[in-house]
Design a protein around this motif. Structure first.
Motif, PDB file in Angstrom:
ATOM      1  N   ARG A  14       1.013  -0.853   0.128  1.00 55.44           N
ATOM      2  CA  ARG A  14       0.134   0.014  -0.177  1.00 55.44           C
ATOM      3  C   ARG A  14       0.842   1.627  -0.266  1.00 55.44           C
ATOM      4  N   LEU A  15       2.503   1.570   0.706  1.00 56.19           N
ATOM      5  CA  LEU A  15       2.965   2.367   1.030  1.00 56.19           C
ATOM      6  C   LEU A  15       4.104   2.439  -0.511  1.00 56.19           C
ATOM      7  N   SER A  16       4.037   1.542  -1.287  1.00 52.85           N
ATOM      8  CA  SER A  16       4.932   1.528  -2.594  1.00 52.85           C
ATOM      9  C   SER A  16       4.798   2.295  -3.719  1.00 52.85           C
ATOM     10  N   HIS A  17       5.895   3.175  -4.705  1.00 52.01           N
ATOM     11  CA  HIS A  17       5.513   3.295  -5.669  1.00 52.01           C
ATOM     12  C   HIS A  17       6.194   2.804  -6.802  1.00 52.01           C
ATOM     13  N   ARG A  18       6.702   1.576  -6.571  1.00 47.23           N
ATOM     14  CA  ARG A  18       7.326   1.027  -7.665  1.00 47.23           C
ATOM     15  C   ARG A  18       6.641   0.441  -9.405  1.00 47.23           C
ATOM     16  N   THR A  19       6.913   0.684 -10.378  1.00 50.16           N
ATOM     17  CA  THR A  19       6.485   0.625 -11.803  1.00 50.16           C
ATOM     18  C   THR A  19       6.979  -0.730 -12.040  1.00 50.16           C
ATOM     19  N   PRO A  20       6.472  -1.883 -12.295  1.00 53.55           N
ATOM     20  CA  PRO A  20       7.091  -3.178 -12.927  1.00 53.55           C
ATOM     21  C   PRO A  20       8.285  -2.871 -14.291  1.00 53.55           C
ATOM     22  N   PRO A  21       8.929  -3.789 -14.100  1.00 53.99           N
ATOM     23  CA  PRO A  21      10.023  -3.750 -14.778  1.00 53.99           C
ATOM     24  C   PRO A  21       9.356  -3.938 -16.209  1.00 53.99           C
ATOM     25  N   PRO A  22      10.268  -3.257 -17.511  1.00 51.41           N
ATOM     26  CA  PRO A  22      10.171  -2.567 -18.356  1.00 51.41           C
ATOM     27  C   PRO A  22      10.291  -4.484 -19.652  1.00 51.41           C
ATOM     28  N   GLN A  23       9.934  -4.617 -20.498  1.00 47.06           N
ATOM     29  CA  GLN A  23       9.584  -5.805 -21.885  1.00 47.06           C
ATOM     30  C   GLN A  23      10.747  -5.849 -22.358  1.00 47.06           C
ATOM     31  N   ASP A  24      10.972  -7.544 -22.630  1.00 48.16           N
ATOM     32  CA  ASP A  24      11.757  -7.772 -23.893  1.00 48.16           C
ATOM     33  C   ASP A  24      11.597  -7.372 -24.565  1.00 48.16           C
ATOM     34  N   SER A  25      12.351  -7.280 -26.135  1.00 50.62           N
ATOM     35  CA  SER A  25      12.071  -7.933 -27.382  1.00 50.62           C
ATOM     36  C   SER A  25      12.041  -9.041 -27.557  1.00 50.62           C
ATOM     37  N   ALA A  26      11.038  -9.671 -28.440  1.00 53.91           N
ATOM     38  CA  ALA A  26      11.082 -10.933 -28.962  1.00 53.91           C
ATOM     39  C   ALA A  26      10.147 -11.104 -30.015  1.00 53.91           C
ATOM     40  N   GLU A  27      10.137 -12.184 -30.486  1.00 52.57           N
ATOM     41  CA  GLU A  27       8.854 -12.191 -32.139  1.00 52.57           C
ATOM     42  C   GLU A  27       7.996 -12.021 -31.528  1.00 52.57           C
ATOM     43  N   LEU A  28       7.811 -12.423 -31.095  1.00 48.15           N
ATOM     44  CA  LEU A  28       6.660 -13.110 -30.000  1.00 48.15           C
ATOM     45  C   LEU A  28       6.466 -13.069 -28.792  1.00 48.15           C
ATOM     46  N   THR A  29       5.587 -12.619 -27.953  1.00 42.45           N
ATOM     47  CA  THR A  29       5.489 -12.806 -26.789  1.00 42.45           C
ATOM     48  C   THR A  29       3.432 -12.751 -26.483  1.00 42.45           C
ATOM     49  N   MET A  30       3.450 -14.062 -25.297  1.00 44.41           N
ATOM     50  CA  MET A  30       2.375 -14.096 -24.383  1.00 44.41           C
ATOM     51  C   MET A  30       2.803 -13.995 -23.331  1.00 44.41           C
ATOM     52  N   ILE A  31       1.647 -13.712 -22.416  1.00 42.80           N
ATOM     53  CA  ILE A  31       1.302 -12.975 -21.358  1.00 42.80           C
ATOM     54  C   ILE A  31       1.166 -13.956 -20.275  1.00 42.80           C
ATOM     55  N   ILE A  32       0.435 -14.684 -19.439  1.00 40.03           N
ATOM     56  CA  ILE A  32      -0.636 -16.066 -19.049  1.00 40.03           C
ATOM     57  C   ILE A  32      -0.848 -14.993 -17.436  1.00 40.03           C
ATOM     58  N   LEU A  33      -1.714 -14.836 -17.274  1.00 41.20           N
ATOM     59  CA  LEU A  33      -1.944 -14.464 -15.270  1.00 41.20           C
ATOM     60  C   LEU A  33      -2.241 -15.987 -15.157  1.00 41.20           C
ATOM     61  N   MET A  34      -1.509 -16.013 -14.061  1.00 42.71           N
ATOM     62  CA  MET A  34      -1.045 -17.438 -13.102  1.00 42.71           C
ATOM     63  C   MET A  34      -1.874 -16.419 -11.596  1.00 42.71           C
ATOM     64  N   ARG A  35      -2.007 -15.622 -11.347  1.00 42.29           N
ATOM     65  CA  ARG A  35      -2.868 -15.142  -9.906  1.00 42.29           C
ATOM     66  C   ARG A  35      -2.608 -13.674  -9.757  1.00 42.29           C
ATOM     67  N   ARG A  36      -3.612 -13.293  -9.039  1.00 41.55           N
ATOM     68  CA  ARG A  36      -4.338 -12.097  -9.052  1.00 41.55           C
ATOM     69  C   ARG A  36      -4.948 -11.898  -7.616  1.00 41.55           C
ATOM     70  N   HIS A  37      -4.435 -11.431  -6.815  1.00 46.01           N
ATOM     71  CA  HIS A  37      -5.109 -11.296  -5.562  1.00 46.01           C
ATOM     72  C   HIS A  37      -5.220  -9.373  -4.739  1.00 46.01           C
ATOM     73  N   ASN A  38      -6.056  -9.695  -4.449  1.00 46.46           N
ATOM     74  CA  ASN A  38      -5.803  -7.805  -3.354  1.00 46.46           C
ATOM     75  C   ASN A  38      -5.605  -7.037  -4.322  1.00 46.46           C
ATOM     76  N   VAL A  39      -6.410  -6.982  -6.124  1.00 44.57           N
ATOM     77  CA  VAL A  39      -5.606  -5.804  -6.784  1.00 44.57           C
ATOM     78  C   VAL A  39      -6.629  -5.198  -6.840  1.00 44.57           C
ATOM     79  N   ALA A  40      -6.797  -3.621  -6.622  1.00 46.21           N
ATOM     80  CA  ALA A  40      -7.784  -2.880  -7.033  1.00 46.21           C
ATOM     81  C   ALA A  40      -8.372  -2.432  -8.754  1.00 46.21           C
ATOM     82  N   GLU A  41     -10.080  -3.405  -8.477  1.00 50.11           N
ATOM     83  CA  GLU A  41      -9.993  -2.822 -10.129  1.00 50.11           C
ATOM     84  C   GLU A  41      -9.764  -1.635 -10.392  1.00 50.11           C
ATOM     85  N   GLY A  42      -9.773  -2.122 -12.155  1.00 51.16           N
ATOM     86  CA  GLY A  42      -8.464  -1.281 -12.964  1.00 51.16           C
ATOM     87  C   GLY A  42      -7.610  -1.309 -13.091  1.00 51.16           C
ATOM     88  N   SER A  43      -6.961  -1.500 -12.043  1.00 48.37           N
ATOM     89  CA  SER A  43      -5.189  -1.463 -12.283  1.00 48.37           C
ATOM     90  C   SER A  43      -4.475  -2.593 -12.507  1.00 48.37           C
TER      91      SER A  43
END
Length: 126
Positions: A14-43
């Protein structure tokens, strides 16, 4: 083709201000959600941009521009986003902790978004 797998855990207190790491360049990237817990709606979403979008944090004008191809939130386990990295840019949006009182006990002040990222690359020299 070379395949790379990465597991990214985006955790926000709740008190941190960190942003996600930058993405790598590739030919194709698949991002699969494994878990989402206590994340505010819309974020905790993902944005896909055309190649004209500048690198760095987007402005309000960027978000309203036609350079933003898609904005999408992975909500359920195994929801996935597949992008062709040579044709678009993509980013993970910050996550925020759900409103106070939604959860109680240990971890109530922490949001977690676990994703499995699979990248496909061309072998060097091709």
């Amino acid at each position: 083709r070379h395949r790379h797998r990465h597991r990214h855990r985006h955790r926000r207190h709740r008190l941190s201000h960190r942003t996600p790491p930058p993405q790598d360049s590739a030919e194709l990237t698949m991002i699969i959600l494994m878990r989402r817990h206590n994340v505010a709606e819309g974020s905790g979403g993902n944005r896909v941009w055309n190649l004209e979008q500048r690198c760095g944090k987007p402005t309000d004008d960027d978000l309203a521009s036609p350079r933003l191809v898609r904005s999408h939130i992975l909500r359920r386990r195994f929801d996935a986003l597949v992008v062709l990295d040579r044709e678009v840019k993509h980013e993970a949006c910050p996550i925020f902790v759900a409103a106070a009182g939604d959860l109680e006990g240990p971890g109530a002040d922490t949001a977690v978004r676990d994703v499995l990222t699979i990248e496909v690359r061309r072998p060097r020299g091709l």
